[in-house]
Scaffold this motif. Structure first.
Motif, PDB file in Angstrom:
ATOM      1  N   TYR A 151       9.257   2.696  -5.514  1.00  0.00           N
ATOM      2  CA  TYR A 151      10.618   3.223  -5.384  1.00  0.00           C
ATOM      3  C   TYR A 151      10.593   4.665  -5.883  1.00  0.00           C
ATOM      4  O   TYR A 151      10.651   4.932  -7.083  1.00  0.00           O
ATOM      5  CB  TYR A 151      11.611   2.391  -6.181  1.00  0.00           C
ATOM      6  N   LYS A 153      12.310   8.383  -5.060  1.00  0.00           N
ATOM      7  CA  LYS A 153      13.411   9.020  -4.337  1.00  0.00           C
ATOM      8  C   LYS A 153      13.770  10.347  -5.013  1.00  0.00           C
ATOM      9  O   LYS A 153      14.055  10.373  -6.212  1.00  0.00           O
ATOM     10  CB  LYS A 153      14.613   8.067  -4.339  1.00  0.00           C
ATOM     11  N   LEU A 182      14.988   4.523 -12.061  1.00  0.00           N
ATOM     12  CA  LEU A 182      14.565   3.793 -10.862  1.00  0.00           C
ATOM     13  C   LEU A 182      13.587   2.668 -11.190  1.00  0.00           C
ATOM     14  O   LEU A 182      13.548   1.651 -10.500  1.00  0.00           O
ATOM     15  CB  LEU A 182      13.918   4.753  -9.857  1.00  0.00           C
ATOM     16  N   TYR A 185      14.662  -1.128 -11.394  1.00  0.00           N
ATOM     17  CA  TYR A 185      14.685  -1.985 -10.204  1.00  0.00           C
ATOM     18  C   TYR A 185      13.354  -2.723 -10.053  1.00  0.00           C
ATOM     19  O   TYR A 185      13.310  -3.931  -9.814  1.00  0.00           O
ATOM     20  CB  TYR A 185      14.941  -1.147  -8.944  1.00  0.00           C
ATOM     21  N   SER A 240       6.272  -1.698   0.209  1.00  0.00           N
ATOM     22  CA  SER A 240       5.868  -2.470  -0.960  1.00  0.00           C
ATOM     23  C   SER A 240       5.297  -3.802  -0.490  1.00  0.00           C
ATOM     24  O   SER A 240       5.731  -4.346   0.525  1.00  0.00           O
ATOM     25  CB  SER A 240       7.065  -2.696  -1.883  1.00  0.00           C
ATOM     26  N   ASN A 253      11.312  -1.457   1.161  1.00  0.00           N
ATOM     27  CA  ASN A 253      11.672  -0.784  -0.083  1.00  0.00           C
ATOM     28  C   ASN A 253      11.881  -1.855  -1.147  1.00  0.00           C
ATOM     29  O   ASN A 253      12.640  -2.800  -0.926  1.00  0.00           O
ATOM     30  CB  ASN A 253      12.940   0.047   0.107  1.00  0.00           C
ATOM     31  N   ALA A 255      13.484  -1.848  -3.807  1.00  0.00           N
ATOM     32  CA  ALA A 255      14.795  -1.853  -4.458  1.00  0.00           C
ATOM     33  C   ALA A 255      15.919  -2.161  -3.470  1.00  0.00           C
ATOM     34  O   ALA A 255      16.852  -2.897  -3.786  1.00  0.00           O
ATOM     35  CB  ALA A 255      15.061  -0.510  -5.132  1.00  0.00           C
ATOM     36  N   ASP A 256      15.826  -1.609  -2.261  1.00  0.00           N
ATOM     37  CA  ASP A 256      16.894  -1.809  -1.279  1.00  0.00           C
ATOM     38  C   ASP A 256      16.676  -3.054  -0.423  1.00  0.00           C
ATOM     39  O   ASP A 256      17.638  -3.669   0.035  1.00  0.00           O
ATOM     40  CB  ASP A 256      17.025  -0.580  -0.382  1.00  0.00           C
TER      41      ASP A 256
END
Length: 337
Positions: A151, A153, A182, A185, A240, A253, A255-256
């Protein structure tokens, strides 16, 4: 209706309020900000007539709300949560809930003494169907050989940092940095999917003030390693992965979690479940269910289970920071007490 007070008027508070509006069981009544004008403007932009506060004691002594959502700078989460619990307000605090395990322990002690108060860390993806789907899929694997979770960004605040300023998210005084912002997460991913690691190490890329702009974390488990690739000063487009024997869970992703696939040799299975448009909808739904049934034993058990994960993630993040010699002002303050 659940009556909500909010600390912080940034985009994340707006997104949370929009989620409770969609839920339909909440009413925003009060907003704390450094200026009443800013607080009232926040309400106006959402089409709401709220009460603005700039005095935190007056805010918490108010009878206008039962639940507080805390979205202030990281270093303020602990003290504001402490005041909320002592005032008998249920707490939803943005991640990271605390800067270190010492703060976390005090929160746990307060919750034990005030056992009618609910406390949640708003780790939004932890409540989402796709997160739970990955968790279930990992449990079904006969063999786990590790994972690589990314993650990274680019932060809109990094331009200010490069210009010589020190935004909260890049400040040791405000418990900032890539790992704390971040990495939490990915910390939830690792602890929830694989458990508490035996050993951790964080190799950080430090900026001029000693904060971590990005870094690589290694979490050691019996027989395998989980790698966390974290950053706020660059963008990464790497997928990932969780490695089984022949099968691999691939995520767009970590986290998302918008796309999840299980690939086993030549076969491929799409695991993605449709998520709500507002990424906070799932956590709001879970918090609502519990807070509307506060005397239920199952409600209390859920909070305790979630709190246990929160405590473990907090511990892992702290140990990673210690390994990289990143010391927050909040750590020093705890030592001074």
């Amino acid at each position: 209706m659940l009556k909500l007070g909010v600390i912080g008027t940034g985009w994340i508070s707006k997104q949370f309020v929009e989620a409770i509006q969609e839920n339909g069981s909440w009413e925003l009544t009060s907003v704390f900000s450094r200026s009443i004008e800013k607080a009232e403007k926040f309400g106006e932009e959402l089409g709401l007539n709220i009460i603005g506060y700039r005095d935190l004691e007056q805010f918490f002594s108010s009878d206008d709300f039962d639940v507080v959502y805390i979205a202030s700078p990281n270093s303020l989460h602990f003290e504001q949560s402490r005041q909320a619990i002592l005032a008998g307000k249920h707490v939803i605090v943005e991640k990271p809930a605390c800067s270190n395990p010492q703060e976390m322990k005090i929160i746990q002690q307060l919750l034990y003494k005030n056992n009618n108060v609910y406390y949640f860390e708003a780790a939004r993806h932890f409540h989402e169907p796709n997160f739970l789907k990955v968790k279930d899929t990992v449990k079904q694997m006969n063999t786990i050989q590790g994972a690589t979770l990314t993650y990274m960004k680019y932060s809109s605040k990094y331009d200010d940092f490069l210009a010589g300023k020190e935004p909260n998210v890049f400040s040791l005084d405000f418990s900032g940095g890539a790992l704390q912002d971040l990495g939490v997460y990915l910390g939830y991913d690792a602890v929830s999917w694989f458990g508490l690691p035996e050993k951790v190490q964080y190799v950080a890329t430090k900026l001029r003030n000693g904060i971590d702009g990005k870094g690589l974390a290694l979490l050691s488990y019996p027989g395998y390693t989980v790698t966390l690739n974290i950053g706020k000063i660059a963008n990464s487009y790497l997928k990932s992965e969780v490695y089984g024997l022949k099968e691999t869970i691939v995520m767009d992703n970590a986290a998302d979690l918008e796309e999840i696939r299980l690939i086993d040799g030549t076969s491929e299975q799409l695991l993605t479940q449709k998520a709500a448009a507002n990424p906070m909808a799932a956590e709001v739904s879970d918090f609502t269910e519990i807070l509307k049934n506060p005397t239920s034993l199952s409600s209390k058990q859920k909070m305790e289970d979630w709190l246990a994960v929160c405590v473990q993630v907090n511990h892992v993040l702290y140990e990673l920071r210690v390994s990289a010699e990143i010391i927050f002002r909040a750590d020093e303050q705890m030592r001074e007490k």
